[in-house]
Write a protein that holds these residues in place. Structure first.
Motif, PDB file in Angstrom:
ATOM      1  N   ASP A 264       0.802  -1.166   0.074  1.00 37.26           N
ATOM      2  CA  ASP A 264      -0.149  -0.112  -0.069  1.00 37.26           C
ATOM      3  C   ASP A 264       0.829   1.443  -0.188  1.00 37.26           C
ATOM      4  OD1 ASP A 264      -2.435   1.560   0.593  1.00 37.26           O
ATOM      5  OD2 ASP A 264      -1.631   1.725   2.586  1.00 37.26           O
ATOM      6  N   VAL A 265       1.914   1.292   1.010  1.00 33.30           N
ATOM      7  CA  VAL A 265       2.667   2.346   0.838  1.00 33.30           C
ATOM      8  C   VAL A 265       3.533   2.432  -0.468  1.00 33.30           C
ATOM      9  CG1 VAL A 265       4.707   3.573   2.207  1.00 33.30           C
ATOM     10  CG2 VAL A 265       2.782   2.526   3.435  1.00 33.30           C
ATOM     11  N   VAL A 266       4.113   1.451  -0.922  1.00 27.97           N
ATOM     12  CA  VAL A 266       4.888   1.559  -2.139  1.00 27.97           C
ATOM     13  C   VAL A 266       4.158   2.099  -3.332  1.00 27.97           C
ATOM     14  CG1 VAL A 266       6.341   0.440  -3.658  1.00 27.97           C
ATOM     15  CG2 VAL A 266       6.574  -0.351  -1.131  1.00 27.97           C
ATOM     16  N   MET A 267       2.928   1.658  -3.405  1.00 29.59           N
ATOM     17  CA  MET A 267       2.002   2.188  -4.431  1.00 29.59           C
ATOM     18  C   MET A 267       1.673   3.536  -4.303  1.00 29.59           C
ATOM     19  SD  MET A 267       1.820  -0.090  -6.728  1.00 29.59           S
ATOM     20  CE  MET A 267       1.460  -1.631  -7.078  1.00 29.59           C
ATOM     21  N   ARG A 268       1.587   4.003  -3.065  1.00 25.48           N
ATOM     22  CA  ARG A 268       1.261   5.139  -2.597  1.00 25.48           C
ATOM     23  C   ARG A 268       2.344   6.312  -3.113  1.00 25.48           C
ATOM     24  NH1 ARG A 268       0.087   6.752   2.919  1.00 25.48           N
ATOM     25  NH2 ARG A 268      -0.097   4.695   2.889  1.00 25.48           N
ATOM     26  N   HIS A 269       3.523   5.971  -2.860  1.00 22.15           N
ATOM     27  CA  HIS A 269       4.738   6.518  -3.318  1.00 22.15           C
ATOM     28  C   HIS A 269       4.818   6.695  -4.628  1.00 22.15           C
ATOM     29  CE1 HIS A 269       9.395   7.259  -2.087  1.00 22.15           C
ATOM     30  NE2 HIS A 269       8.910   7.961  -3.121  1.00 22.15           N
ATOM     31  N   LEU A 270       4.465   5.619  -5.349  1.00 22.80           N
ATOM     32  CA  LEU A 270       4.580   5.847  -6.926  1.00 22.80           C
ATOM     33  C   LEU A 270       3.520   6.752  -7.321  1.00 22.80           C
ATOM     34  CD1 LEU A 270       5.070   2.247  -7.902  1.00 22.80           C
ATOM     35  CD2 LEU A 270       6.878   3.943  -7.740  1.00 22.80           C
ATOM     36  N   SER A 271       2.428   6.660  -6.867  1.00 24.41           N
ATOM     37  CA  SER A 271       1.153   7.867  -7.228  1.00 24.41           C
ATOM     38  C   SER A 271       1.903   9.262  -6.913  1.00 24.41           C
ATOM     39  CB  SER A 271       0.068   7.535  -6.425  1.00 24.41           C
ATOM     40  OG  SER A 271      -0.234   6.342  -6.436  1.00 24.41           O
ATOM     41  N   TYR A 272       2.418   9.349  -5.657  1.00 24.16           N
ATOM     42  CA  TYR A 272       3.083  10.841  -5.396  1.00 24.16           C
ATOM     43  C   TYR A 272       4.161  11.172  -6.485  1.00 24.16           C
ATOM     44  CZ  TYR A 272       0.489  10.196  -0.842  1.00 24.16           C
ATOM     45  OH  TYR A 272      -0.409   9.912   0.254  1.00 24.16           O
ATOM     46  N   GLU A 312      11.278   1.684 -16.999  1.00 28.63           N
ATOM     47  CA  GLU A 312      11.576   3.167 -17.647  1.00 28.63           C
ATOM     48  C   GLU A 312      10.143   3.911 -17.476  1.00 28.63           C
ATOM     49  OE1 GLU A 312      13.294   2.850 -21.413  1.00 28.63           O
ATOM     50  OE2 GLU A 312      15.161   2.364 -20.209  1.00 28.63           O
ATOM     51  N   ASP A 313       9.192   3.319 -16.996  1.00 34.92           N
ATOM     52  CA  ASP A 313       8.085   4.204 -16.588  1.00 34.92           C
ATOM     53  C   ASP A 313       7.336   3.408 -15.154  1.00 34.92           C
ATOM     54  OD1 ASP A 313       5.184   2.664 -17.246  1.00 34.92           O
ATOM     55  OD2 ASP A 313       6.521   2.534 -19.223  1.00 34.92           O
ATOM     56  N   LEU A 314       6.606   4.332 -14.727  1.00 36.86           N
ATOM     57  CA  LEU A 314       5.850   4.091 -13.386  1.00 36.86           C
ATOM     58  C   LEU A 314       4.954   2.838 -13.500  1.00 36.86           C
ATOM     59  CD1 LEU A 314       5.765   7.540 -11.763  1.00 36.86           C
ATOM     60  CD2 LEU A 314       7.441   5.895 -11.326  1.00 36.86           C
ATOM     61  N   ALA A 315       4.316   2.905 -14.502  1.00 39.37           N
ATOM     62  CA  ALA A 315       2.982   1.884 -14.843  1.00 39.37           C
ATOM     63  C   ALA A 315       3.771   0.516 -14.748  1.00 39.37           C
ATOM     64  CB  ALA A 315       2.469   2.229 -15.972  1.00 39.37           C
ATOM     65  N   GLN A 316       4.974   0.386 -15.591  1.00 37.59           N
ATOM     66  CA  GLN A 316       5.790  -0.713 -15.504  1.00 37.59           C
ATOM     67  C   GLN A 316       6.194  -1.182 -14.055  1.00 37.59           C
ATOM     68  OE1 GLN A 316       9.302  -0.032 -17.616  1.00 37.59           O
ATOM     69  NE2 GLN A 316       9.943  -2.570 -17.788  1.00 37.59           N
ATOM     70  N   ALA A 317       6.772  -0.175 -13.277  1.00 34.79           N
ATOM     71  CA  ALA A 317       7.037  -0.748 -11.884  1.00 34.79           C
ATOM     72  C   ALA A 317       5.660  -1.072 -11.215  1.00 34.79           C
ATOM     73  CB  ALA A 317       7.498   0.704 -11.255  1.00 34.79           C
ATOM     74  N   ARG A 318       4.469  -0.539 -11.419  1.00 35.86           N
ATOM     75  CA  ARG A 318       3.427  -1.139 -10.746  1.00 35.86           C
ATOM     76  C   ARG A 318       2.888  -2.677 -11.085  1.00 35.86           C
ATOM     77  NH1 ARG A 318       1.293   4.041 -12.016  1.00 35.86           N
ATOM     78  NH2 ARG A 318       1.376   5.337 -10.549  1.00 35.86           N
ATOM     79  N   GLU A 319       3.124  -2.670 -12.497  1.00 34.53           N
ATOM     80  CA  GLU A 319       2.822  -4.073 -12.973  1.00 34.53           C
ATOM     81  C   GLU A 319       3.894  -5.119 -12.236  1.00 34.53           C
ATOM     82  OE1 GLU A 319       3.107  -4.290 -17.186  1.00 34.53           O
ATOM     83  OE2 GLU A 319       1.656  -2.666 -17.136  1.00 34.53           O
ATOM     84  N   ILE A 320       5.133  -4.817 -12.255  1.00 29.00           N
ATOM     85  CA  ILE A 320       6.158  -5.624 -11.716  1.00 29.00           C
ATOM     86  C   ILE A 320       5.740  -6.056 -10.195  1.00 29.00           C
ATOM     87  CG2 ILE A 320       8.381  -5.975 -10.947  1.00 29.00           C
ATOM     88  CD1 ILE A 320       9.126  -4.258 -13.596  1.00 29.00           C
ATOM     89  N   LEU A 321       5.333  -5.002  -9.373  1.00 31.85           N
ATOM     90  CA  LEU A 321       5.193  -5.017  -8.206  1.00 31.85           C
ATOM     91  C   LEU A 321       3.708  -6.092  -7.828  1.00 31.85           C
ATOM     92  CD1 LEU A 321       5.976  -1.597  -6.926  1.00 31.85           C
ATOM     93  CD2 LEU A 321       7.099  -3.774  -5.957  1.00 31.85           C
ATOM     94  N   LEU A 322       3.015  -5.835  -8.622  1.00 26.52           N
ATOM     95  CA  LEU A 322       1.492  -6.413  -8.620  1.00 26.52           C
ATOM     96  C   LEU A 322       1.916  -8.108  -8.998  1.00 26.52           C
ATOM     97  CD1 LEU A 322      -1.134  -3.878  -9.936  1.00 26.52           C
ATOM     98  CD2 LEU A 322      -0.567  -4.677  -7.470  1.00 26.52           C
TER      99      LEU A 322
END
Ligand SMILES: Cc1cc2nc3c(=O)[nH]c(=O)nc-3n(C[C@H](O)[C@H](O)[C@H](O)COP(=O)(O)O)c2cc1C
Length: 367
Positions: A264-272, A312-322
Motif C-alpha cells: 500500500d505504501v510503495v504504491m502510494r509513493h509511486l502515485s506521489y 522506464e515508466d511507473l506503470a511498468q513498476a506497478r505491474e512488476i510489483l503486482l
C-alpha cells in the motif's frame, strides 16, 4: 506515551513529535517526504541547497524548494562558501516561507568541501560564527546548524562548534556522530554527540538538541537519547526503504509492516511520484533507488529488484510489483525470514544515480 511522541517547540514553531527526517540530497523530495510525514515524521527537510545556486536563481534549485499542500511543517537546508552568501540565501529561503532553516556544516562530499561548503566549516571556526550571526540577522524563522564531531578524529572540535553556533543564536542544532573523514563503517560516536549536547544544555533550556547517526530502530533511538541527552533524533539512512521507522520510534516498539501494508505504501509513493514528476521516464528513473530499498526483506526479492532497477515508466513498476505480490502472502511480515535489513555500514550511494541524484543537490558547488 513514548518520549519521542511528544511535541517540541523550536522558537515559535511547534513540531508534533521528536523524530525528524534529515535533509537527504537526491532523496528527500516531495514524494518521499509525503510518505515519511504520513508515517509520522514530525519534521522533514528539502534536500540541501547551494547558496551560490540560489544567488544565481538556478532553476533546478528553486524547483527543489517545491512544497506539497499537505506539508504543514517543512524545513530547508543550505550551505555556502562565505558567510555573506549563506546569509543572502537564508534571506531568500525566509521569503519562501520555510518553517525552519538549517545551515549545513557537515556534508563530506569532496566537491562540496572543495568549494568551501559543508564540512569545510569545521576547519574554519571563525566562519562558523560569522555565518550563523549573519544568517540570524537575515531571518526570524527558527535557525539551526547541522555539523559533525570534527574534520578528523585527531581534530575533534564538537564543543567549540556547538559553542559558536549557540553564541550566534541558533534555536536548534543537530550533531552527526562522525567526523568528516569517517565513513559509515565507523559506528556513530554517541559520546561525541553527548559532549556537544552538554554544551547546549548548559547554554539554555530552550535550545533543541538533535542527535543523528545510525538511527535504524526505536531501540537505537532510545539508546541515543539516554546516552546523549538529545531532545530529538534525526533519521537518515534508516528511512531509506523503511519510512515505517517513524511509526516505530514514535510508538516506542519495533515495527515491520506486513506485505499488504508495505505494498500500500510503495504504491502510494509511486502515485506521489507521478503526481510530482509526471509519467515520464525520468520520474521512473528517480523512483528506482526507492524501489530497490523498499524491496529488501521479502522472499525472493532479488530478482524483482533486478527488474525494478531497469524500469522506464511507473506503470511498468506497478505491474512488476503486482505480479510479485501474487507470490507473497499479504500477512507476511517484512524481514521475518529472508532478506537483510539495511545495516549501519551500508552506503546508499551504490543505489543512487550519480548523474541524476548527484548525491548533494550541488549546482554551484564547483570550486
Ligand atoms: C543519500 C544521502 C544524502 C544525504 N544528504 C544530506 C543532506 O543533503 N544534508 C545533510 O545534512 N546530510 C545529508 N546526508 C547525511 C545524513 O543526513 C546523516 O547525517 C548521515 O547519513 C548520518 O546518519 P545515518 O548514520 O543515520 O545515516 C545524506 C546522507 C545520505 C545517505
Amino acid at each position: 506515551m513514548s518520549f519521542f511522541n511528544q511535541p517540541i517547540q523550536v522558537k515559535n514553531l511547534t513540531i508534533k513529535n521528536r523524530v525528524f527526517l534529515a535533509p537527504l540530497a537526491g532523496v528527500s523530495d516531495v514524494p518521499f517526504r509525503r510518505i515519511c510525514q504520513e508515517l509520522g515524521a514530525g519534521l522533514t527537510y528539502v534536500e540541501m541547497l547551494s547558496a551560490v545556486a540560489i544567488s544565481y536563481n538556478n532553476k533546478r534549485t528553486f524547483e527543489m524548494m517545491a512544497r506539497h499542500k499537505s506539508e504543514n511543517v517543512l524545513g530547508v537546508q543550505v550551505t555556502g562558501p562565505t558567510a555573506a552568501q549563506v546569509a543572502h540565501a537564508v534571506a531568500v529561503l525566509d521569503k519562501q516561507g520555510f518553517d525552519t532553516i538549517d545551515i549545513n556544516m557537515g556534508c563530506p562530499v569532496r566537491k562540496v568541501v572543495g568549494a568551501g561548503c559543508g564540512s569545510a566549516f569545521l576547519k574554519d571556526p571563525e566562519r562558523i560564527s560569522d555565518t550563523v550571526m549573519q544568517s540570524r540577522a537575515a531571518t526570524q524563522a527558527p535557525l539551526s546548524a547541522k555539523f559533525r564531531l570534527g574534520y578528523t578524529r585527531e581534530n575533534i572540535n564538537v564543543e567549540e562548534t556547538t559553542q559558536r553556533v549557540l553564541a550566534a543564536q541558533v534555536d536548534m542544532f543537530t550533531i552527526h556522530g562522525r567526523t568528516r573523514s569517517e565513513s559509515y563503517s565507523t559506528p556513530c560516536d554517541l559520546l561525541g554527540i553527548q559532549k556537544g549536547i552538554e554544551v547546549g544544555t548548559n547554554h539554555s533550556s530552550r535550545l533543541v538538541k538533535v542527535g543523528n547517526g545510525d538511527v535504524f530502530s526505536y531501540e537505537y533511538a532510545e539508546k541515543m537519547r539516554l546516552e546523549t541527552g538529545c531532545d530529538a533524533v534525526m533519521v537518515s539512512r534508516g528511512a531509506l526503504g523503511n519510512p515505517w521507522i517513524f511509526k516505530e520510534i514514535i510508538e516506542g516498539k519495533s515495527f515491520n509492516p506486513t506485505f499488504e501494508e508495505w505494498l500500500d505504501v510503495v504504491m502510494r509513493h509511486l502515485s506521489y511520484q507521478e503526481e510530482h514528476y509526471g509519467k515520464n521516464k525520468l520520474s521512473a528513473i528517480l523512483a528506482r533507488k526507492h524501489l530497490l530499498w523498499y524491496t529488501k526483506g521479502f522472499p525472493s526479492s532479488k530478482s524483482v529488484r533486478d527488474t525494478l532497477n531497469r524500469v522506464e515508466d511507473l506503470a511498468q513498476a506497478r505491474e512488476i510489483l503486482l505480479e510479485y505480490a501474487k507470490n507473497v502472502a499479504k500477512e507476511y511480515v517484512r524481514y521475518t525470514s529472508s532478506g537483510s535489513e539495511l545495516s549501519s555500514q551500508y552506503d546508499p550511494k551504490f543505489e543512487m544515480d550519480r548523474t541524476l541524484d548527484r548525491g548533494v543537490g550541488d549546482e554551484g558547488m564547483e570550486s
